[in-house]
Design a protein around this motif. Structure first.
Motif, PDB file in Angstrom:
ATOM      1  N   ARG A   1      62.332  32.577  35.228  1.00  0.00           N
ATOM      2  CA  ARG A   1      63.569  31.792  35.195  1.00  0.00           C
ATOM      3  C   ARG A   1      64.774  32.684  35.506  1.00  0.00           C
ATOM      4  N   ASP A   2      64.804  33.870  34.893  1.00  0.00           N
ATOM      5  CA  ASP A   2      65.923  34.794  35.114  1.00  0.00           C
ATOM      6  C   ASP A   2      65.989  35.260  36.575  1.00  0.00           C
ATOM      7  N   VAL A   3      64.835  35.535  37.168  1.00  0.00           N
ATOM      8  CA  VAL A   3      64.798  35.966  38.570  1.00  0.00           C
ATOM      9  C   VAL A   3      65.315  34.852  39.474  1.00  0.00           C
ATOM     10  N   ILE A   4      64.858  33.634  39.249  1.00  0.00           N
ATOM     11  CA  ILE A   4      65.310  32.512  40.073  1.00  0.00           C
ATOM     12  C   ILE A   4      66.814  32.301  39.925  1.00  0.00           C
ATOM     13  N   LYS A   5      67.305  32.363  38.696  1.00  0.00           N
ATOM     14  CA  LYS A   5      68.754  32.233  38.491  1.00  0.00           C
ATOM     15  C   LYS A   5      69.511  33.353  39.193  1.00  0.00           C
ATOM     16  N   GLY A   6      68.974  34.562  39.119  1.00  0.00           N
ATOM     17  CA  GLY A   6      69.600  35.701  39.793  1.00  0.00           C
ATOM     18  C   GLY A   6      69.667  35.513  41.303  1.00  0.00           C
ATOM     19  N   LEU A   7      68.581  35.016  41.886  1.00  0.00           N
ATOM     20  CA  LEU A   7      68.563  34.779  43.329  1.00  0.00           C
ATOM     21  C   LEU A   7      69.534  33.672  43.717  1.00  0.00           C
ATOM     22  N   MET A   8      69.626  32.645  42.892  1.00  0.00           N
ATOM     23  CA  MET A   8      70.540  31.541  43.185  1.00  0.00           C
ATOM     24  C   MET A   8      71.996  31.995  43.111  1.00  0.00           C
TER      25      MET A   8
ATOM     26  N   SER B   1      61.862  23.845  43.401  1.00  0.00           N
ATOM     27  CA  SER B   1      61.210  23.084  42.330  1.00  0.00           C
ATOM     28  C   SER B   1      62.197  22.828  41.206  1.00  0.00           C
ATOM     29  N   THR B   2      62.114  21.676  40.602  1.00  0.00           N
ATOM     30  CA  THR B   2      62.995  21.381  39.466  1.00  0.00           C
ATOM     31  C   THR B   2      62.305  21.627  38.139  1.00  0.00           C
ATOM     32  N   ASN B   3      61.125  22.254  38.192  1.00  0.00           N
ATOM     33  CA  ASN B   3      60.373  22.529  36.961  1.00  0.00           C
ATOM     34  C   ASN B   3      60.958  23.687  36.168  1.00  0.00           C
ATOM     35  N   ILE B   4      61.886  24.415  36.761  1.00  0.00           N
ATOM     36  CA  ILE B   4      62.442  25.588  36.073  1.00  0.00           C
ATOM     37  C   ILE B   4      63.905  25.361  35.810  1.00  0.00           C
TER      38      ILE B   4
END
Length: 89
Positions: A9-16, A86-89
Motif C-alpha cells: 500500500r505504501d509503495v503504491i501511494k508513493g508511486l501515485m 485496482s481499487t482493492n488497495i
C-alpha cells in the motif's frame, strides 16, 4: 522481494505521489528511487517490486493528452504518470 500488505500500500501511494515526467524512463527512475527509499532495498529489488505490481495490474503508466493544435499557442508536452489499476488497495 515479498511485501506485506502495508508495504505494498505504501509503495503504491508513493508511486501515485510522483509528479508526471516527460519520459517513461524518467518516471520509472523516480519510481525506483521512491521504492528504494520506502523499502531500503537495492535498485534491482525496487525494479522487481514495480514490475510485480504492474504484472498484477495494481499499477500502470498512463500518458496525458498532448494538447490543442493551435499555432498561436505552445503545445503542452505529453507527460507520463503512474495510475492505480485496482481499487482493492
Amino acid at each position: 522481494m515479498e511485501l506485506s500488505d502495508t508495504q505494498e500500500r505504501d509503495v503504491i501511494k508513493g508511486l501515485m505521489g510522483i509528479v508526471a515526467s516527460e519520459t517513461e524512463e524518467a518516471l520509472r527512475m523516480h519510481g525506483r528511487l521512491v521504492v528504494e527509499g520506502l523499502l531500503g532495498c537495492s535498485p534491482d529489488e525496487a525494479n522487481s517490486v514495480i514490475l510485480d505490481l504492474e504484472a498484477r495490474s495494481l499499477i500502470g503508466i498512463d500518458i496525458t493528452r498532448g494538447g490543442e493544435l493551435d499555432q498561436r499557442k505552445d503545445m503542452p508536452r505529453a507527460k507520463f504518470f503512474w495510475v492505480r489499476r485496482s481499487t482493492n488497495i
